[in-house]
Design a protein around this motif. Structure first.
Motif, PDB file in Angstrom:
ATOM      1  N   GLU A  10       0.861  -1.188   0.000  1.00 52.78           N
ATOM      2  CA  GLU A  10       0.000   0.000   0.000  1.00 52.78           C
ATOM      3  C   GLU A  10       0.893   1.233   0.000  1.00 52.78           C
ATOM      4  OE1 GLU A  10      -2.920   0.152   3.054  1.00 52.78           O
ATOM      5  OE2 GLU A  10      -3.986  -1.597   2.309  1.00 52.78           O
ATOM      6  N   PRO A  11       0.327   2.408  -0.266  1.00 43.55           N
ATOM      7  CA  PRO A  11       1.145   3.625  -0.238  1.00 43.55           C
ATOM      8  C   PRO A  11       1.963   3.708   1.048  1.00 43.55           C
ATOM      9  CG  PRO A  11      -1.022   4.121  -1.085  1.00 43.55           C
ATOM     10  CD  PRO A  11      -1.074   2.690  -0.598  1.00 43.55           C
ATOM     11  N   GLY A  39       3.913  -0.234 -10.317  1.00 44.38           N
ATOM     12  CA  GLY A  39       3.743   0.894  -9.419  1.00 44.38           C
ATOM     13  C   GLY A  39       4.716   2.017  -9.730  1.00 44.38           C
ATOM     14  N   GLU A  73       1.762   4.159  -4.305  1.00 45.49           N
ATOM     15  CA  GLU A  73       0.850   3.075  -4.655  1.00 45.49           C
ATOM     16  C   GLU A  73       1.561   1.743  -4.434  1.00 45.49           C
ATOM     17  OE1 GLU A  73       0.310   2.968  -9.018  1.00 45.49           O
ATOM     18  OE2 GLU A  73       2.044   4.310  -9.074  1.00 45.49           O
TER      19      GLU A  73
END
Length: 120
Positions: A10-11, A39, A73
């Motif tokens: 995840e970020p 990403g 991301e």
């Protein structure tokens, strides 16, 4: 030289990991050479006139020492790093994780895989 495969689920903004871990100036001392499989990754250079750099899927990159990494991301990368500088960075991140201020990450063996879970 160390070769590592990193997945960020995840970020993730590494600012707090670097600060809590005690890296001088709160920045990473390790230059990174890498390739982005999926990403993107952004390097910011606080306290300098250097512009932010962004590497996206399909691109190779070089980020010199003195940066903060931000993964906006989910991202998968392969990196080549000078071993001594990488050890300093990873030890600081481990200190931050052990301090209980962030959730632990799964870390494989040297040259292995590093996966950051959601909500570090």
């Amino acid at each position: 030289m160390e070769v590592g495969h990193t997945k960020v689920e995840e970020p993730l903004d590494c600012t707090d990991l670097y600060k809590i871990g005690g890296l001088p100036g709160g920045v990473c001392p390790c230059p990174h050479y890498g390739y982005v499989f999926s990403g993107s990754i952004r390097a910011v250079y606080p306290g300098s006139d250097w512009p932010d750099e962004i590497a996206v899927a399909g691109e190779a990159y070089f980020f010199p020492a003195g940066h903060i990494l931000i993964y906006p991301e989910p991202t998968e990368i392969l990196e080549l790093n000078p071993a001594a500088a990488l050890v300093s960075c990873m030890e600081a991140m481990q200190r931050a994780l052990e301090g209980g201020r962030v959730r632990p990450a799964h870390r494989g063996s040297r040259g292995g895989e590093l996966t950051f879970p959601a909500h570090i």
